[in-house]
Structures are given as C-alpha cells and as structure tokens.
Design a protein around this motif. Structure first.
Motif, PDB file in Angstrom:
ATOM      1  N   ASN A   1       5.614   0.108   6.451  1.00 56.94           N
ATOM      2  CA  ASN A   1       4.825   0.587   5.250  1.00 56.94           C
ATOM      3  C   ASN A   1       5.465   1.676   4.619  1.00 56.94           C
ATOM      4  O   ASN A   1       4.680   2.280   3.541  1.00 56.94           O
ATOM      5  CB  ASN A   1       3.585   0.895   5.567  1.00 56.94           C
ATOM      6  CG  ASN A   1       2.738  -0.151   6.711  1.00 56.94           C
ATOM      7  OD1 ASN A   1       2.896  -1.340   6.217  1.00 56.94           O
ATOM      8  ND2 ASN A   1       2.316   0.287   7.515  1.00 56.94           N
ATOM      9  N   LYS A   2       6.654   1.727   4.381  1.00 55.57           N
ATOM     10  CA  LYS A   2       7.402   2.779   3.364  1.00 55.57           C
ATOM     11  C   LYS A   2       8.314   1.998   2.644  1.00 55.57           C
ATOM     12  O   LYS A   2       8.996   1.040   3.057  1.00 55.57           O
ATOM     13  CB  LYS A   2       8.184   4.032   4.376  1.00 55.57           C
ATOM     14  CG  LYS A   2       7.331   4.591   5.347  1.00 55.57           C
ATOM     15  CD  LYS A   2       6.230   5.668   4.639  1.00 55.57           C
ATOM     16  CE  LYS A   2       5.412   6.070   5.580  1.00 55.57           C
ATOM     17  NZ  LYS A   2       4.334   7.164   5.110  1.00 55.57           N
ATOM     18  N   GLN A   3       8.444   2.451   1.331  1.00 56.05           N
ATOM     19  CA  GLN A   3       9.169   1.663   0.482  1.00 56.05           C
ATOM     20  C   GLN A   3      10.573   2.533   0.343  1.00 56.05           C
ATOM     21  O   GLN A   3      10.514   3.814   0.467  1.00 56.05           O
ATOM     22  CB  GLN A   3       8.629   1.839  -0.797  1.00 56.05           C
ATOM     23  CG  GLN A   3       7.978   0.661  -1.413  1.00 56.05           C
ATOM     24  CD  GLN A   3       8.198  -0.636  -1.117  1.00 56.05           C
ATOM     25  OE1 GLN A   3       7.207  -1.300  -0.402  1.00 56.05           O
ATOM     26  NE2 GLN A   3       9.383  -1.365  -1.375  1.00 56.05           N
ATOM     27  N   CYS A   4      11.766   1.704   0.161  1.00 53.55           N
ATOM     28  CA  CYS A   4      12.949   2.276   0.282  1.00 53.55           C
ATOM     29  C   CYS A   4      13.602   1.914  -1.028  1.00 53.55           C
ATOM     30  O   CYS A   4      13.560   0.566  -1.334  1.00 53.55           O
ATOM     31  CB  CYS A   4      13.779   1.860   1.356  1.00 53.55           C
ATOM     32  SG  CYS A   4      12.811   2.771   2.957  1.00 53.55           S
TER      33      CYS A   4
ATOM     34  N   ILE B   1      13.508   3.351   5.967  1.00 51.37           N
ATOM     35  CA  ILE B   1      13.489   1.767   6.429  1.00 51.37           C
ATOM     36  C   ILE B   1      12.876   1.796   7.840  1.00 51.37           C
ATOM     37  O   ILE B   1      12.300   0.849   8.350  1.00 51.37           O
ATOM     38  CB  ILE B   1      14.734   1.125   6.233  1.00 51.37           C
ATOM     39  CG1 ILE B   1      14.408  -0.200   6.094  1.00 51.37           C
ATOM     40  CG2 ILE B   1      15.622   1.508   7.425  1.00 51.37           C
ATOM     41  CD1 ILE B   1      13.985  -0.763   4.710  1.00 51.37           C
TER      42      ILE B   1
ATOM     43  N   ASN C   1      10.215  -4.128   1.349  1.00 49.09           N
ATOM     44  CA  ASN C   1      10.108  -2.828   1.422  1.00 49.09           C
ATOM     45  C   ASN C   1      11.661  -2.142   1.093  1.00 49.09           C
ATOM     46  O   ASN C   1      11.700  -0.859   1.014  1.00 49.09           O
ATOM     47  CB  ASN C   1      10.069  -2.430   2.995  1.00 49.09           C
ATOM     48  CG  ASN C   1      10.746  -2.843   4.033  1.00 49.09           C
ATOM     49  OD1 ASN C   1      11.478  -3.802   3.782  1.00 49.09           O
ATOM     50  ND2 ASN C   1      10.659  -2.307   5.256  1.00 49.09           N
TER      51      ASN C   1
END
Ligand code: GDP
Ligand code: IMO
Ligand code: MG
Length: 422
Positions: free
Chosen positions: A63-66, A59, A96
């Motif tokens: 731009n990263k999915q969690c 997190i 996200n």
C-alpha cells in the motif's frame, strides 16, 4: 504532513535503503529522483535480503506508492528484470510503481562507452559501476538522449535509435571497442517497453495531485553528497545531483514543498571506486572486511574504509540543508577501544575550513583527528538510545554535533528492528 528528502552525506552506501524502508512505514509515496541502477540499496526484512537498484525501496511495503522520477536514468531491460525479480519473491509490483515518461534511457551503447572510456583513462579511471550512467547523462545534457516517452512510441524510438547507434558505434570503433547491434537493442528494448508501459505516466502531475491530497512524500536519494556532479570530488563522482536540490529537479516537486532533509551517514566512512578519501585507513578497512562487511551491493567490490570525517559531513550538512541525522553501522565500531574522528584538514601546514574543490588539493589534505573512547560492547541488540553503552551514545551525539544537525535515528544492524528512534 512532512515531505522529506533523504540524502547520503558521504560517498554512497550509507545505509539509505535501510533507513528508507524504516521511514516508509509512515510515508505514503517514495520517490527516486536521480541516478540509475548504479545504486544498490539493501533492505533486510525477516530472513530476506533485497538489493534495490532502480525501484524505490518503498516497494517492499504494501500500500505504498513508488515513483521513478524524471531525473532518473533507466535501463529498460534491467528494470524489467528487477520488477520480475521482486515478483518472483512475492513482492507486488503493479499500479504501485509509476515511472516518469521523461526518464532517460540507458542503452547498451552507453554501457559499452562507459567501459571504453574507463579503459582509455587507464590509471586515471573513475572506477564507475559500469552501468552506463555517465554516457547516458552526457547524452541528456547534450540533448541527444532517448527518453521513456520515445520508447513508448516504437516507430519514433526506432528512428532515433538508428541514429544514436550509428553515432555511438563510430565512437566505440574509434576507441577500439566492439560496436553494438541496432537489431538486438531494438528487439530487447521494445520487448521491455511493453512490460513497462502500464507503469509509465506523467509523474509530475501525479505528485502534484498527491501534494494537494496532503500525501507524505519521501525522496530516496541515491549515491552520496561527495559523488554529486557539482559538489562532489570531481571528476571522481557520478553524473547526477545527488544532493537535496536534485530531489526537486528530478521529480518536479517544487523546492518549497520539501519540509526536511535527513542526512544518512555511517559511523565511519566508506568509498567505492577511485578518488580522494582523506580519512582512508587500512586498519579499519581490514577490520570491517574481516567481519565480512563493506562489500558493494551493486558490484561486489570491496569498499575502501576510513574514520568518520566531520569536515566533509559538515560540508554535506551545508550543501543539503540537513536538519536531521541518521547514523548507521554504529555496531561496526563495537570492538574498538579508541575511535578517531577527523575534525579538521591541514593543507600546506594550515588548517582549512572546508574540503578543497579540486581533487589534487583534497588528496594532499592531512586529516586532524581527535580520539574518542570506544565501548567494546555489542550494540546490535539495543532497542533504545539509553540502552547503548554510554561511550556509544557520546560518540553518536558527538559526530552529530560536529556535523550540525539533530540526531534522530541510530542504526545498529542491517535488520528493520535494529533501528533506534530518538
Ligand atoms: P545504501 O546504498 O545507502 O542503501 O547502502 P548499501 O545497501 O549499499 O550498503 C549499506 C550496507 O550496510 C548494507 O549491507 C546494509 O544491509 C548494511 N547496513 C545498513 N545499516 C546497518 C547497520 O546499522 N549495521 C549493520 N551491521 N549493517 C547495516
Ligand atoms: P548507492 O545509491 C557508492 C560511485 C562509483 C564510482 C562513481 C561513478 O548505493 O549509495 P557511476 O557508475 O555512477 O558513473 O560511478 O560513483 N557510485 C557509487 N558508490 N554507492 C552508490 O550508490 C554509487 N553509485 C555510483 O563507484 O566511484
Ligand atoms: Mg549502495
């Protein structure tokens, strides 16, 4: 595209959060698949320190999915607090973060039962984090748990909650503990529900679409191999499968879509809570505590410390299928002239191949040590493996060799940039 499961190869707190944060740079999605807010994963970026409990450490990178998968148990109120705590320091938590509607709910009566059971055990207590983890997984397995999907339907939730509170209160009162209030739990849970609602989805479907789109998944293991409910030092364990298999069941990602397993291990060993610990050593404990190190990220308890135990990490490599190894906290040994490494256990005068399954016999094991030369030089500024003192290089390679796996990461400090990639 490699999908990687990261697991702790010891008793938790190996530095998984730090390594996840490092690896997230190249991954697309970070997934938690087991455990709850008993975890405390520390990430230090710049001058800021974050301790994540339920939210994947990914997190912290934009731009990263969690994903919080189905195998996780979550306390809705503390999850909302964690989300708001991150937002308060400028971390975006919106689309996200996705949470499985199958995740089980930790309710205040689970925490109360956790405490009451520990108290009742007296000297045989587990030394839990007090977060209600055992009672929640107990309800899950007994098929009496409440899930996030229930919480999303207030009427159904309240009906089920009323029954559960009644049952839990009967148990609490019988144990001499205070009963919990249905009204208070209902109010707090329903308020949290509305804040969580935008994040709640079928994460299995999401992850399968992501696999089809060739996204790279990183599974953030919580706890460690020897806290695993099946493979750990039972009953001194947590209540989930902390080993690599848990990543598949706890997320709905098929086992054959997992490409590699990275085992994270400290250059020495720590354990927090009760239970057997063959290489525990007062001198190394005092040394590390004296440096201000090894205090729990979740409970603040002083961690028990000892020498590196290659018998147990070799077993961890087997159970998890560890292909790659990340060694953390190498810098913790910087001031030693001689370092001991446990390479065997003796039980009743005989050397044994693997840790005994029961804690009584494990507690009776005598570690067999080899001595390796220390380096007595700071390593925390080293950026490349070749920059490490020769003895530090040999030590890291030796413990990887004894464990069985390819050494790919060496960590020499808590900060992102104190990470050496081989
Ligand atoms: P986790 O639960 O596995 O994520 O580990 P914790 O965050 O509970 O505990 C690991 C501790 O070691 C944290 O305080 C980290 O900031 C710290 N840490 C991680 N790697 C290193 C390292 O290589 N050197 C030092 N000095 N600290 C580290
Ligand atoms: P991370 O993810 C270290 C330990 C507790 C106790 C036992 C059972 O930060 O590595 P529980 O509350 O789960 O019922 O406690 O497990 N424990 C951990 N120890 N790191 C953790 O998580 C832990 N999570 C639980 O101290 O011995
Ligand atoms: Mg931790």
């Amino acid at each position: 595209m490699a999908n990687t499961v990261l697991v702790g190869a010891q008793w938790g707190d190996e530095g998984k959060g730090k390594i996840i944060d490092f690896l997230t740079e190249t991954a697309d999605i970070v997934v938690r698949s087991q455990g709850g807010n008993n975890a405390g994963h520390t990430v230090i970026t710049g001058d800021r320190k974050y301790v994540l409990h339920l939210i994947p450490s990914g997190i912290l990178r934009p731009n990263k999915q969690c994903v919080i998968g189905n195998g996780v148990v979550l306390d809705p109120v503390s999850l909302v607090e964690e989300i708001e705590g991150l937002r308060a320091v400028g971390i975006e938590v919106g689309s996200n973060l996705m949470i499985s509607d199958c995740a089980h709910l930790v309710m205040p009566y689970h925490r109360a039962l956790d405490a009451a059971k520990e108290l009742a055990k007296g000297k045989l207590k587990i030394g839990t984090t007090g977060r209600g983890i055992g009672p929640t997984y107990g309800d899950k397995v007994a098929r009496t748990g409440l899930r996030l999907a229930d919480l999303m339907q207030p009427e159904i939730f309240c009906q089920k909650l009323a029954t559960r509170v009644e049952e839990a209160n009967a148990q609490l009162v019988a144990m001499g503990a205070q009963p919990v209030s249905f009204e208070e739990i209902k109010e707090a849970s329903l308020a949290a529900a509305e804040k969580l609602r935008p994040h709640v989805v079928n994460t299995v479907l999401y992850l399968h679409k992501a696999l089809q789109a060739k996204k790279e998944l990183l599974f953030e293991g919580a706890q460690g191999t020897f806290l695993d409910i099946d493979h750990g030092t039972y009953p001194y364990v947590t209540s989930s499968n902390t080993t690599a298999g848990g990543a598949a069941t706890g997320s709905g990602v098929p086992p054959h879509r997992i490409d590699s397993v990275l085992g994270v291990m400290k250059a020495y060993t720590t354990r927090v809570g009760e239970g057997p610990f063959p290489t525990e050593n007062a001198v190394i404990s005092d040394m590390l505590h004296g440096m201000g190190r090894e205090f729990g990220a979740t409970t603040g308890r002083a961690r028990r410390c000892g020498w590196f135990d290659a018998v147990s990490t070799r077993y961890a490599a087997m159970v998890n299928g560890i292909d790659e190894i990340a060694i953390t906290n190498l810098d913790g040994l910087d001031t030693l002239d001689v370092i001991q490494v446990c390479v065997g256990y003796k039980l009743d005068g005989e050397e044994i191949e693997v840790p005994p399954s029961d804690y009584q016999r494990l507690s009776a094991c005598q570690p067999v040590y080899i001595e390796l030369p220390g380096w007595n030089t700071p390593t925390d500024a080293c950026k490349k493996f070749e920059e490490l003192p020769k003895n530090a290089q040999s030590y890291a390679l030796k413990i990887a060799e004894l464990t069985g796996g390819k050494l790919t990461i060496v960590s020499v400090g808590a900060h992102r940039d104190q990470t050496i990639l081989l």
